[in-house]
Design an enzyme around this catalytic site. Structure first.
Site, PDB file in Angstrom:
ATOM      1  N   PRO A  71     -31.557 -59.379  33.568  1.00 40.36           N
ATOM      2  CA  PRO A  71     -31.191 -59.980  32.346  1.00 40.36           C
ATOM      3  C   PRO A  71     -29.549 -60.085  31.790  1.00 40.36           C
ATOM      4  O   PRO A  71     -28.998 -58.884  32.474  1.00 40.36           O
ATOM      5  CB  PRO A  71     -31.855 -58.958  31.132  1.00 40.36           C
ATOM      6  CG  PRO A  71     -32.179 -57.875  31.735  1.00 40.36           C
ATOM      7  CD  PRO A  71     -32.524 -58.162  33.288  1.00 40.36           C
ATOM      8  N   GLY A 107     -25.925 -59.357  30.775  1.00 40.44           N
ATOM      9  CA  GLY A 107     -25.303 -58.519  29.822  1.00 40.44           C
ATOM     10  C   GLY A 107     -26.117 -57.246  29.441  1.00 40.44           C
ATOM     11  O   GLY A 107     -25.854 -56.668  28.577  1.00 40.44           O
ATOM     12  N   LEU A 110     -27.758 -53.969  33.730  1.00 42.97           N
ATOM     13  CA  LEU A 110     -28.241 -54.247  34.940  1.00 42.97           C
ATOM     14  C   LEU A 110     -27.246 -54.654  36.179  1.00 42.97           C
ATOM     15  O   LEU A 110     -28.071 -54.960  37.140  1.00 42.97           O
ATOM     16  CB  LEU A 110     -29.920 -54.461  35.060  1.00 42.97           C
ATOM     17  CG  LEU A 110     -30.839 -53.978  34.218  1.00 42.97           C
ATOM     18  CD1 LEU A 110     -32.355 -54.507  34.490  1.00 42.97           C
ATOM     19  CD2 LEU A 110     -30.783 -52.490  34.360  1.00 42.97           C
ATOM     20  N   GLY A 111     -26.443 -54.973  35.687  1.00 40.86           N
ATOM     21  CA  GLY A 111     -25.451 -55.512  36.561  1.00 40.86           C
ATOM     22  C   GLY A 111     -25.553 -56.984  37.046  1.00 40.86           C
ATOM     23  O   GLY A 111     -25.073 -57.191  38.216  1.00 40.86           O
ATOM     24  N   SER A 112     -26.073 -57.805  36.223  1.00 43.99           N
ATOM     25  CA  SER A 112     -26.154 -58.938  36.529  1.00 43.99           C
ATOM     26  C   SER A 112     -24.898 -59.859  37.009  1.00 43.99           C
ATOM     27  O   SER A 112     -24.727 -60.272  37.975  1.00 43.99           O
ATOM     28  CB  SER A 112     -26.708 -59.707  35.222  1.00 43.99           C
ATOM     29  OG  SER A 112     -25.880 -59.578  34.148  1.00 43.99           O
ATOM     30  N   SER A 113     -23.695 -59.617  36.108  1.00 43.49           N
ATOM     31  CA  SER A 113     -22.519 -60.451  36.511  1.00 43.49           C
ATOM     32  C   SER A 113     -21.896 -60.095  37.900  1.00 43.49           C
ATOM     33  O   SER A 113     -21.661 -60.688  38.588  1.00 43.49           O
ATOM     34  CB  SER A 113     -21.683 -60.298  35.399  1.00 43.49           C
ATOM     35  OG  SER A 113     -21.256 -58.974  35.022  1.00 43.49           O
ATOM     36  N   ALA A 114     -21.990 -58.616  38.164  1.00 40.67           N
ATOM     37  CA  ALA A 114     -21.602 -58.147  39.464  1.00 40.67           C
ATOM     38  C   ALA A 114     -22.299 -58.715  40.559  1.00 40.67           C
ATOM     39  O   ALA A 114     -22.000 -59.152  41.769  1.00 40.67           O
ATOM     40  CB  ALA A 114     -21.659 -56.533  39.570  1.00 40.67           C
ATOM     41  N   ALA A 115     -23.729 -58.726  40.341  1.00 41.49           N
ATOM     42  CA  ALA A 115     -24.520 -59.155  41.408  1.00 41.49           C
ATOM     43  C   ALA A 115     -24.259 -60.912  41.673  1.00 41.49           C
ATOM     44  O   ALA A 115     -24.332 -61.310  42.668  1.00 41.49           O
ATOM     45  CB  ALA A 115     -26.173 -59.132  41.023  1.00 41.49           C
ATOM     46  N   ASP A 151     -19.793 -51.215  39.788  1.00 39.04           N
ATOM     47  CA  ASP A 151     -20.972 -52.237  39.732  1.00 39.04           C
ATOM     48  C   ASP A 151     -20.796 -53.199  40.967  1.00 39.04           C
ATOM     49  O   ASP A 151     -21.849 -53.302  41.605  1.00 39.04           O
ATOM     50  CB  ASP A 151     -20.546 -53.106  38.641  1.00 39.04           C
ATOM     51  CG  ASP A 151     -21.066 -52.301  37.300  1.00 39.04           C
ATOM     52  OD1 ASP A 151     -20.859 -51.114  37.226  1.00 39.04           O
ATOM     53  OD2 ASP A 151     -21.232 -53.096  36.079  1.00 39.04           O
TER      54      ASP A 151
HETATM   55  C1  MEV Z   1     -20.623 -51.695  33.263  1.00 42.08           C
HETATM   56  O1  MEV Z   1     -21.780 -52.094  33.912  1.00 42.08           O
HETATM   57  C2  MEV Z   1     -19.915 -50.289  33.627  1.00 42.08           C
HETATM   58  C3  MEV Z   1     -18.615 -49.916  33.036  1.00 42.08           C
HETATM   59  O2  MEV Z   1     -18.289 -48.744  33.365  1.00 42.08           O
HETATM   60  C4  MEV Z   1     -17.540 -51.043  33.245  1.00 42.08           C
HETATM   61  C5  MEV Z   1     -17.175 -50.703  34.616  1.00 42.08           C
HETATM   62  O3  MEV Z   1     -17.256 -49.642  35.212  1.00 42.08           O
HETATM   63  O4  MEV Z   1     -16.525 -51.907  35.153  1.00 42.08           O
HETATM   64  C6  MEV Z   1     -18.791 -49.886  31.364  1.00 42.08           C
END
Ligand code: MEV
Length: 330
Positions: free
Chosen positions: A112, A114, A117-122, A164
């Protein structure tokens, strides 16, 4: 036509505090984002994300046209995701020294947007991996992690840590403290996730914690208390002490709550899971809405989450030792 996938993640401990140099331990999970990148002959870029939003989304643009792009629906999280992809493509162009090269990009995701669960990093690291392979300048996973961090850092106006993107690129359980990123040994872990159907604005939530920390000593002390808790958590992880891991996750949720990044929906799910016997339950990621994670995924816990008023979806997931992966097709 390269296709790359990268896992989402849950935080056992340490989100937010990691932005200020404290350690954090995120774990990659077996839910992924997949990105296909095709080189075009012209300088236009077309990004298609059929499973985001109600009817899927496509956006196409060329040089100088960014300001004409309108997104339907104009959700912040979706707009931000296109920002990450756009910058990830620029990273690949710059490495290959082809500044105006166009691409067709297709994104599919089990994560999902935002939701913590790290969608934007993935999506970011999978895009960098697929685009650099499409331009015949492949990178190692640590190199992708590094470029992924720079991308997030820029898109989030400096409000980002390496956690992330490193976790998603490398997989498994990792420990991140400032620029020091490493894998840590872990027994297999299973988790239950409760999702409230919403999303938090990571940049705004991180900026809110920064503001609180600069205004109040108690908030700065809370951030360092999270760091101390993560160090204890790392020992519990090494010893496979699940009771201690759970206890520390509960404390971590309380400290995140004190920093103002929880939400009623998240607290409700955390307490539903604990009442059903979960060892530990906390919000994961930036907070403000999105997901909570419990250690272990007993039937009683997932059933309690499903019955919880604020929970839109509950599912089981587990630690994934794979980071970025080349996939056959999409
Ligand atoms: C966001 O998934 C995690 C935060 O610690 C931001 C970051 O580490 O970049 C809130």
């Amino acid at each position: 036509m390269p296709v790359s996938s990268a896992p989402g993640k849950v935080y056992l401990f340490g989100e937010h505090a990691v932005v200020y140099g404290e350690p954090a331990i995120p774990c990659a999970i077996d839910r992924r984002a997949r990105v296909r990148v095709r080189r075009r002959e012209d300088d236009r870029t077309r990004i298609t994300a059929p499973d985001l939003g109600l009817q899927g989304l496509t956006v196409e643009y060329g040089d100088g046209l960014e300001s004409d792009v309108e997104l339907e629906p104009p959700a912040t999280a979706i707009g931000q995701l296109f920002g990450y992809v756009d910058m990830a493509l620029d990273v690949a162009r710059s490495i290959a020294e082809v500044p105006t090269h166009g691409f067709d990009v297709r994104i599919e995701s089990d994560l999902p947007l935002g939701g913590g669960l790290g969608s934007s990093a993935a999506v970011t690291v999978a895009t960098i991996d697929a685009a650099t392979r499409a331009l015949d300048v492949p990178l190692s996973p640590p190199e992708v992690a590094d470029h992924g961090y720079n991308t997030e850092y820029t898109v989030q106006d400096g409000n980002a840590s390496r956690a992330d993107t490193f976790c998603s690129a490398i997989g498994g359980a990792v420990r991140v403290e400032g620029d020091d990123c490493r894998s840590v040994a872990s027994a297999p872990l299973s988790f239950a996730v409760g999702f409230d159907g919403g999303a938090g604005d990571t940049a705004a939530l991180v900026a809110g914690v920064r503001d609180l920390k600069e205004t109040y000593d108690f908030a700065a002390a809370t951030v360092s208390a999270i760091g101390g808790l993560v160090r204890a958590g790392q020992m519990a992880l090494a010893e496979g002490d699940r009771a201690e891991l759970g206890r520390l996750m509960n404390v971590n949720h309380g400290l995140l709550h004190a920093l103002g990044v929880s939400a009623g929906s998240l607290d409700q799910m955390v307490w539903a899971a604990r009442s059903a016997g979960a060892n530990g339950a906390k919000l994961t990621g930036a907070g403000g809405g999105g997901c909570i994670v419990t250690l272990g995924a007993a039937d009683a816990v997932t059933t309690a989450l499903q019955a919880c008023q604020s929970c839109e979806e509950a599912f089981r997931t587990s630690l994934d030792t794979d980071g970025i992966r080349a996939e056959g097709s999409l």
